[in-house]
Write a protein that holds these residues in place. Structure first.
Motif, PDB file in Angstrom:
ATOM      1  N   HIS A  46      45.598  -5.865  74.941  1.00 18.32           N
ATOM      2  CA  HIS A  46      46.319  -4.954  75.840  1.00 18.32           C
ATOM      3  C   HIS A  46      45.509  -3.718  76.266  1.00 18.32           C
ATOM      4  CE1 HIS A  46      49.452  -7.237  73.981  1.00 18.32           C
ATOM      5  NE2 HIS A  46      49.904  -7.287  75.057  1.00 18.32           N
ATOM      6  N   SER A  62      50.047  -1.614  87.254  1.00 15.91           N
ATOM      7  CA  SER A  62      50.555  -2.597  87.599  1.00 15.91           C
ATOM      8  C   SER A  62      49.341  -3.500  88.290  1.00 15.91           C
ATOM      9  CB  SER A  62      51.456  -2.514  88.384  1.00 15.91           C
ATOM     10  OG  SER A  62      52.150  -3.677  89.223  1.00 15.91           O
ATOM     11  N   ASN A  65      46.987  -4.669  85.560  1.00 17.41           N
ATOM     12  CA  ASN A  65      47.475  -5.419  84.451  1.00 17.41           C
ATOM     13  C   ASN A  65      47.434  -4.625  82.950  1.00 17.41           C
ATOM     14  OD1 ASN A  65      48.730  -7.540  83.147  1.00 17.41           O
ATOM     15  ND2 ASN A  65      46.916  -8.720  82.802  1.00 17.41           N
ATOM     16  N   CYS A  66      47.705  -3.166  83.185  1.00 18.66           N
ATOM     17  CA  CYS A  66      47.828  -2.550  81.856  1.00 18.66           C
ATOM     18  C   CYS A  66      49.004  -2.081  81.669  1.00 18.66           C
ATOM     19  CB  CYS A  66      46.971  -1.161  82.276  1.00 18.66           C
ATOM     20  SG  CYS A  66      45.030  -1.476  82.474  1.00 18.66           S
TER      21      CYS A  66
END
Length: 271
Positions: A46, A62, A65-66
Motif C-alpha cells: 500500500h 483514487s 490507487n493510494c
C-alpha cells in the motif's frame, strides 16, 4: 539507465509506503508515486498519503490507487498545537510532518514501511533490505541541532559516521516502536511530548526523524545496517519540465532528485 536495470525482479519483504503531503506537493507527488512503483525493488502493498483533508489529494489517491489518511487522525494533537517559530521563521508544520512519520507504525500494516518526502523522485532502482539487513542511504553533512536533540532524547551521542537525512528511509515498525518506548521510559512522558520538550526552539532544524531513528537502530546493532551513498540532487526546475533524456543523464550520477519548493510545512513567520 538501461532497460535491464528497470526489469530487475522485485523481491524480499513486502513493504508499505508512507508519504506526508499537502496540496502544494501536487506538482511533484504523482511523479514521486510513479517513481516508487518503478524503482523500488520490493513488492509494495500500500501507498499511504497522509494529508490535511483535501479533495484534490483524495482525487489523486483514487487515480493512483493510494490510501488517503487524514493527518488529524494520526496523532493526539494537530499542527495548531505546535509552536516552533521566531520573528523570522516558522517550522511548526515542518516539525508536525516529522512527528506524523514517527507514528507511521500505527498507519502501515507491513513489518517494514518506506517513508518518502513528497518532493523527492527516485530515478534509479532502490533496494532497502539485503541479507536480513536494512539499507540506509546517507550523505556527509547534517544539522548540529539534530544531534543535540538526539543526545537529550536518548542520553548518548548519535553513533553513525554519516547523516541519514536523505529524504527517504525504510522503517521497521518493531524498532520504531522500541525507539518511542525508550524515549517514553527515559522522559516519563509520551514520546512526542519528549521530542517537543527536547528541541531548542530558538534554533531552526531542531529535530530529525530520520537522524533519530536510524542512529537508534545503528546504535543497537551497527552490523545489521548497510550504508549507501544517497547521491541525491536538488533541482529548482519543475519535475514536469525535465525530459526523459535529461533524467537519464542525471541517473548516471544520482539516485534521486528533490524539488524543494514546499511552503506549507516551512513558512516564514507573519510580520
Amino acid at each position: 539507465m538501461s532497460d535491464a536495470s528497470e526489469n530487475v525482479t522485485k523481491s524480499g519483504p513486502s513493504i508499505d509506503v508512507l508519504i506526508p503531503a499537502i496540496e502544494k506537493d501536487l506538482a511533484t507527488l504523482p511523479h514521486v508515486i510513479d517513481s516508487l512503483r518503478r524503482y523500488v525493488r520490493h513488492p509494495i502493498s500500500h501507498i499511504y498519503i497522509v494529508s490535511p483533508n483535501s479533495s484534490k489529494i483524495r482525487k489523486l489517491c483514487s487515480r493512483k490507487n493510494c490510501v488517503f489518511v487524514d493527518e488529524t487522525t494520526v496523532l493526539p494533537f494537530t499542527k495548531k498545537a505546535i509552536r516552533y517559530s521566531s520573528s523570522r521563521w516558522n517550522r511548526s508544520g515542518w516539525l508536525y510532518q516529522q512527528l506524523l512519520k514517527m507514528n507511521g507504525d500505527h498507519i502501515c500494516r507491513e513489518k517494514f514501511f518506506l517513508v518518502v518526502d513528497a518532493d523527492t523522485v527516485l530515478i534509479r532502482p532502490h533496494r532497502f533490505r539485503s541479507g536480513g539487513k536494512s539499507i540506509f542511504y546517507c550523505r556527509n553533512w547534517s544539522q548540529p541541532e539534530y544531534f543535540r536533540t538526539y543526545r537529550k532524547l536518548l542520553g548518548a551521542a548519535a553513533p553513525s559516521p554519516k547523516s541519514f537525512v536523505t529524504h527517504y528511509m525504510l522503517f521497521e515498525s518493531a524498532k520504531l516502536a522500541s525507539l518511542k518506548r525508550t524515549i517514553e521510559a527515559r522522559h516519563g512522558m509520551p514520546w512526542h511530548a519528549a521530542i517537543l520538550r527536547s528541541i531548542n526552539k530558538k534554533r531552526q532544524f531542531g529535530f530529525s526523524e530520520f537522524e533519530t531513528y536510524a542512529n537508534y537502530v545503528y546504535s543497537r546493532n551497527s552490523a545489521a545496517v548497510l550504508l549507501r551513498n544517497a547521491n541525491n540532487k536538488s533541482l529548482s526546475t519543475p519535475v514536469a519540465a525535465l525530459g526523459q533524456e535529461r533524467i537519464q543523464r542525471l541517473a548516471r550520477t544520482y539516485r534521486s532528485l528533490s524539488f524543494h519548493q514546499r511552503k506549507g510545512y516551512s513558512t516564514p513567520a507573519k510580520p
